[in-house]
Design an enzyme around this catalytic site. Structure first.
Site, PDB file in Angstrom:
ATOM      1  N   CYS A 110       0.849  -1.182   0.000  1.00 47.94           N
ATOM      2  CA  CYS A 110       0.000   0.000   0.000  1.00 47.94           C
ATOM      3  C   CYS A 110       0.885   1.231   0.000  1.00 47.94           C
ATOM      4  O   CYS A 110       1.892   1.276   0.729  1.00 47.94           O
ATOM      5  CB  CYS A 110      -0.886  -0.033   1.249  1.00 47.94           C
ATOM      6  SG  CYS A 110      -1.994   1.358   1.417  1.00 47.94           S
ATOM      7  N   HIS A 153      -9.184  -3.659  -2.396  1.00 51.23           N
ATOM      8  CA  HIS A 153      -8.200  -2.942  -1.576  1.00 51.23           C
ATOM      9  C   HIS A 153      -8.566  -1.459  -1.495  1.00 51.23           C
ATOM     10  O   HIS A 153      -8.573  -0.872  -0.409  1.00 51.23           O
ATOM     11  CB  HIS A 153      -6.807  -3.139  -2.191  1.00 51.23           C
ATOM     12  CG  HIS A 153      -5.701  -2.443  -1.470  1.00 51.23           C
ATOM     13  ND1 HIS A 153      -4.710  -3.119  -0.794  1.00 51.23           N
ATOM     14  CD2 HIS A 153      -5.405  -1.117  -1.325  1.00 51.23           C
ATOM     15  CE1 HIS A 153      -3.865  -2.235  -0.265  1.00 51.23           C
ATOM     16  NE2 HIS A 153      -4.264  -1.014  -0.578  1.00 51.23           N
ATOM     17  N   GLU A 154      -8.873  -0.859  -2.657  1.00 52.34           N
ATOM     18  CA  GLU A 154      -9.180   0.581  -2.682  1.00 52.34           C
ATOM     19  C   GLU A 154     -10.520   0.890  -2.019  1.00 52.34           C
ATOM     20  O   GLU A 154     -10.646   1.873  -1.292  1.00 52.34           O
ATOM     21  CB  GLU A 154      -9.145   1.119  -4.119  1.00 52.34           C
ATOM     22  CG  GLU A 154      -7.804   0.969  -4.828  1.00 52.34           C
ATOM     23  CD  GLU A 154      -6.600   1.432  -4.020  1.00 52.34           C
ATOM     24  OE1 GLU A 154      -6.712   2.377  -3.211  1.00 52.34           O
ATOM     25  OE2 GLU A 154      -5.523   0.829  -4.197  1.00 52.34           O
ATOM     26  N   HIS A 157     -10.259   1.126   1.633  1.00 53.17           N
ATOM     27  CA  HIS A 157      -9.786   2.434   2.110  1.00 53.17           C
ATOM     28  C   HIS A 157     -10.951   3.395   2.354  1.00 53.17           C
ATOM     29  O   HIS A 157     -10.898   4.216   3.264  1.00 53.17           O
ATOM     30  CB  HIS A 157      -8.824   3.082   1.102  1.00 53.17           C
ATOM     31  CG  HIS A 157      -7.408   2.636   1.228  1.00 53.17           C
ATOM     32  ND1 HIS A 157      -6.681   2.754   2.397  1.00 53.17           N
ATOM     33  CD2 HIS A 157      -6.571   2.073   0.327  1.00 53.17           C
ATOM     34  CE1 HIS A 157      -5.458   2.287   2.199  1.00 53.17           C
ATOM     35  NE2 HIS A 157      -5.362   1.862   0.951  1.00 53.17           N
TER      36      HIS A 157
END
Length: 184
Positions: A110, A153-154, A157
């Protein structure tokens, strides 16, 4: 132009917030931010630009990583068939996913984490994402393989979740249940 100095690092409180929906149509400021994000990801993959601006290569970026708690992501990644997935999106949301899981055998990294975190991150093998493109069109994307992993993953966030939150804390290299390994 965004550079690594614009990327906030783990420990920053914005990375643990649930980001707010972007009102649509988006403001000029939000469009500019999202354009800067996709530009950063593309530039970071260009060896000359990355070296010149000291960018760490990335394949995705979420607005919270630049200190903006809004639901915006930029992804620029190719799948195993070399098909390019290049998207700058407002309000992406996973609307369905497979039962089967997968994980990157190399682990995940990351831009907001300056250290290596060993361990397998279980992800859904296939997902469907609904979002609004930077041009204002409604999109429905069916993703698998690396693009599916990157989008998860994004989107994490945007929900205040870091990739290492998914790693088995007692045995980081335990094979996740019901998961097929994915080689990058």
């Amino acid at each position: 132009m965004l550079t690594m100095k614009d990327i906030i690092r783990e420990g920053h409180p914005v990375l643990r917030e649930v980001a707010k929906e972007v009102p649509l149509p988006p403001s000029e400021e939000d469009i500019h931010t999202l354009k800067s994000m996709i530009e950063f990801v593309i530039n970071s993959q260009n060896p000359e630009l990355a070296a010149h601006y000291q960018l760490r290569p990335g394949i995705g970026l979420a607005a919270p990583q630049i200190g903006i708690s809004k639901r915006m992501i930029a992804v620029h990644v190719t799948d195993h068939d070399d098909k390019l997935y290049s998207y700058a999106l407002f309000n992406p949301k996973i609307i369905s996913h497979s039962v089967e899981r997968t994980y990157l055998t190399s682990g995940e990294g990351c831009l907001s984490v300056d250290r290596s975190v060993p361990g397998y991150v279980p992800r859904y093998a296939r997902i469907t994402v609904k979002a609004t493109s930077i041009n204002g069109e409604e999109l429905k994307l069916r993703l698998k393989g690396l693009p599916a992993i990157v989008f998860q993953h994004e989107i994490d966030h945007l929900n205040g979740i870091m990739f290492y939150d998914h790693i088995n804390q007692t045995n980081p290299l335990a094979i996740p249940e019901n998961a097929m390994p994915f080689e990058r």
